[in-house]
Design an enzyme around this catalytic site. Structure first.
Site, mmCIF file in Angstrom:
data_model
loop_
_atom_site.group_PDB
_atom_site.id
_atom_site.type_symbol
_atom_site.label_atom_id
_atom_site.label_comp_id
_atom_site.label_asym_id
_atom_site.label_seq_id
_atom_site.Cartn_x
_atom_site.Cartn_y
_atom_site.Cartn_z
ATOM 1 N N ASN A 88 -59.557 -1.410 8.393
ATOM 2 C CA ASN A 88 -60.094 -1.239 9.748
ATOM 3 C C ASN A 88 -60.217 0.263 10.014
ATOM 4 O O ASN A 88 -59.222 0.939 10.232
ATOM 5 C CB ASN A 88 -59.133 -1.904 10.746
ATOM 6 C CG ASN A 88 -59.568 -1.677 12.188
ATOM 7 O OD1 ASN A 88 -60.653 -1.154 12.449
ATOM 8 N ND2 ASN A 88 -58.718 -2.073 13.119
ATOM 9 N N TRP A 89 -61.447 0.749 9.965
ATOM 10 C CA TRP A 89 -61.667 2.191 10.106
ATOM 11 C C TRP A 89 -61.526 2.672 11.553
ATOM 12 O O TRP A 89 -61.557 3.871 11.807
ATOM 13 C CB TRP A 89 -63.053 2.573 9.576
ATOM 14 C CG TRP A 89 -63.260 2.341 8.121
ATOM 15 C CD1 TRP A 89 -62.354 1.875 7.209
ATOM 16 C CD2 TRP A 89 -64.477 2.558 7.382
ATOM 17 N NE1 TRP A 89 -62.923 1.793 5.965
ATOM 18 C CE2 TRP A 89 -64.221 2.201 6.045
ATOM 19 C CE3 TRP A 89 -65.760 3.014 7.730
ATOM 20 C CZ2 TRP A 89 -65.197 2.299 5.045
ATOM 21 C CZ3 TRP A 89 -66.730 3.102 6.755
ATOM 22 C CH2 TRP A 89 -66.443 2.744 5.422
ATOM 23 N N LYS A 90 -61.460 1.730 12.486
ATOM 24 C CA LYS A 90 -61.380 2.080 13.921
ATOM 25 C C LYS A 90 -62.513 3.045 14.255
ATOM 26 O O LYS A 90 -63.631 2.863 13.768
ATOM 27 C CB LYS A 90 -59.983 2.608 14.261
ATOM 28 C CG LYS A 90 -58.904 1.615 13.811
ATOM 29 C CD LYS A 90 -57.525 1.864 14.359
ATOM 30 C CE LYS A 90 -56.578 0.788 13.845
ATOM 31 N NZ LYS A 90 -55.234 0.905 14.378
ATOM 32 N N HIS B 148 -57.908 -7.621 18.184
ATOM 33 C CA HIS B 148 -57.036 -6.508 17.781
ATOM 34 C C HIS B 148 -56.236 -6.053 19.003
ATOM 35 O O HIS B 148 -56.743 -6.054 20.123
ATOM 36 C CB HIS B 148 -57.882 -5.351 17.220
ATOM 37 C CG HIS B 148 -57.039 -4.318 16.546
ATOM 38 N ND1 HIS B 148 -56.355 -3.360 17.251
ATOM 39 C CD2 HIS B 148 -56.729 -4.126 15.244
ATOM 40 C CE1 HIS B 148 -55.671 -2.605 16.398
ATOM 41 N NE2 HIS B 148 -55.877 -3.045 15.179
ATOM 42 N N GLU C 181 -55.536 -3.248 20.077
ATOM 43 C CA GLU C 181 -56.174 -2.168 20.848
ATOM 44 C C GLU C 181 -57.211 -2.749 21.809
ATOM 45 O O GLU C 181 -57.402 -2.235 22.910
ATOM 46 C CB GLU C 181 -56.773 -1.130 19.886
ATOM 47 C CG GLU C 181 -55.668 -0.284 19.251
ATOM 48 C CD GLU C 181 -55.966 0.243 17.859
ATOM 49 O OE1 GLU C 181 -57.141 0.301 17.460
ATOM 50 O OE2 GLU C 181 -55.000 0.575 17.154
ATOM 51 N N GLU D 58 -50.138 -8.302 13.343
ATOM 52 C CA GLU D 58 -50.012 -6.851 13.484
ATOM 53 C C GLU D 58 -49.049 -6.542 14.630
ATOM 54 O O GLU D 58 -49.457 -6.531 15.802
ATOM 55 C CB GLU D 58 -51.376 -6.220 13.802
ATOM 56 C CG GLU D 58 -52.406 -6.394 12.715
ATOM 57 C CD GLU D 58 -53.445 -5.278 12.758
ATOM 58 O OE1 GLU D 58 -53.635 -4.623 11.727
ATOM 59 O OE2 GLU D 58 -54.038 -5.034 13.827
ATOM 60 N N GLY E 289 -50.086 2.468 13.530
ATOM 61 C CA GLY E 289 -50.291 3.914 13.638
ATOM 62 C C GLY E 289 -49.015 4.696 13.842
ATOM 63 O O GLY E 289 -49.049 5.886 14.146
ATOM 64 N N SER F 10 -49.091 0.102 9.696
ATOM 65 C CA SER F 10 -48.528 1.128 8.818
ATOM 66 C C SER F 10 -48.396 0.669 7.369
ATOM 67 O O SER F 10 -47.420 1.001 6.688
ATOM 68 C CB SER F 10 -47.188 1.652 9.363
ATOM 69 O OG SER F 10 -47.403 2.308 10.606
ATOM 70 N N GLY G 210 -55.095 0.228 8.627
ATOM 71 C CA GLY G 210 -55.779 1.180 9.495
ATOM 72 C C GLY G 210 -55.873 2.534 8.827
ATOM 73 O O GLY G 210 -56.747 2.787 7.993
ATOM 74 N N GLY G 211 -54.959 3.439 9.177
ATOM 75 C CA GLY G 211 -55.026 4.829 8.716
ATOM 76 C C GLY G 211 -55.248 4.986 7.221
ATOM 77 O O GLY G 211 -56.082 5.793 6.787
HETATM 78 P P1 13P Z 1 -52.340 1.473 10.783
HETATM 79 O O1 13P Z 1 -52.425 0.967 9.365
HETATM 80 O O2 13P Z 1 -52.948 2.814 10.980
HETATM 81 O O3 13P Z 1 -50.962 1.326 11.335
HETATM 82 O O4 13P Z 1 -53.278 0.473 11.663
HETATM 83 C C1 13P Z 1 -53.110 -0.888 11.555
HETATM 84 C C2 13P Z 1 -54.209 -1.566 12.277
HETATM 85 O O5 13P Z 1 -54.290 -1.535 13.486
HETATM 86 C C3 13P Z 1 -55.224 -2.267 11.473
HETATM 87 O O6 13P Z 1 -56.026 -3.077 12.274
#
Ligand code: 13P
Length: 268
Positions: free
Chosen positions: A12-14, A105, A107, A176, A182, A221, A242-243
């Site tokens: 997930n590149w956000k 998600h 967020e 998640e 993050g 993470s 994510g990251g």
């Molecule tokens: P991180 O891997 O950066 O913690 O993000 C997880 C995430 O929200 C994937 O959708």
């Protein structure tokens, strides 16, 4: 991981790589994924990079004769068309070359007020448009502290269960924990396994076959150095990253960890 289910690693590149760099990153991921067996890979770029990413990975797949990685959107609006300024429909995503979409998600739930019912509707509409939804669930730190983890996760899951049943295994669930996103603080493998097993048990109350087929990803993470221990749990069928998905080397290492576990004669 259970060898009956193909592990899925989704990035997930956000809100990163919305331009030409998105196609470059996807091309690099496609080349790594093409060398691996027994693992499925999906990338989720921002809307503006979707069509270019889909075209790029399809071209490389054709040139190399390997299957294309999947392309996911990070969101959509569950109406076909109309006066919804700023929104994009599921069929528009399919037209752009997407075959997956992330829904619910944390967020989106936290920053954009998405409710359990709205997330469930999105899962249903995504499936109708032949997109595979990745339905995200997860508790906050306060909820975990109050001992309400399973109550929250299963409430979020139950809202979307009708859609998951209708999808006959085309949908994926992602656990998640919000406090792990993050932050660099991943759930321990045992904590993740406990929640994943509860999710599978809840699904099996509705449809035992579906519960066995449905892949449940862990997100929060996930990094190169913790992927193998998380993926080694029997009910962890992949990762939503994510990251670390923004870094080709790190994402490639997570993909390799999944492929390595999948290739073992017996699952861990
Ligand atoms: P991180 O891997 O950066 O913690 O993000 C997880 C995430 O929200 C994937 O959708």
């Amino acid at each position: 991981m259970n060898r009956a289910r193909t592990p899925l690693i989704a990035g997930n590149w956000k809100m990163h790589h919305g331009g030409a760099s998105g196609a470059e990153l996807a091309a690099a991921v496609q080349r790594i994924a093409a060398q691996l067996r027994g693992v499925e890979c999906v990338v989720a770029p921002p809307f503006t990079a979707l069509a270019a990413v889909a075209q790029t990975v399809a071209e490389i797949a054709e040139q190399t004769g390997h299957a294309s990685i999947g392309v996911a959107a990070q969101n959509f609006y569950p109406e076909e068309k109309g006066a919804f300024t700023g929104e994009v429909s599921a069929s528009m995503l399919a037209d752009a070359g997407c075959n997956w979409v992330i829904v619910g998600h944390s967020e989106r739930r936290q920053l954009f007020g998405e409710t359990d019912a709205f997330v469930a509707k999105k899962a249903k509409v995504a499936l109708e448009a032949r997109l595979h939804p990745i339905v995200c669930v997860g508790e906050t730190l306060e909820e975990r502290g109050a001992g309400a983890t399973l109550e929250v996760v299963l409430r979020q899951l139950r809202a979307a269960t009708d859609a998951l049943v209708a999808g006959k295994g085309a949908a994926v669930v992602a656990y998640e924990p919000v406090w792990a996103i993050g932050t660099g603080k991943n759930a321990t493998p045992a904590d993740a396994q406990e929640v994943h097993a509860a999710i599978r048990k809840e699904l099996s109350a509705r449809d035992a076959g579906l519960a066995e087929r449905t892949r449940i990803l862990y997100g929060g993470s996930v990094k190169a150095d913790n992927a193998a221990s998380l993926l080694g749990q029997p009910d962890v069928d992949g990762a939503l990253v994510g990251g670390a998905s923004l870094d080709v080397a790190a994402f490639g290492a997570i993909l390799r960890a999944a492929a390595e576990l999948a290739s073992r004669p017996t699952s861990a």
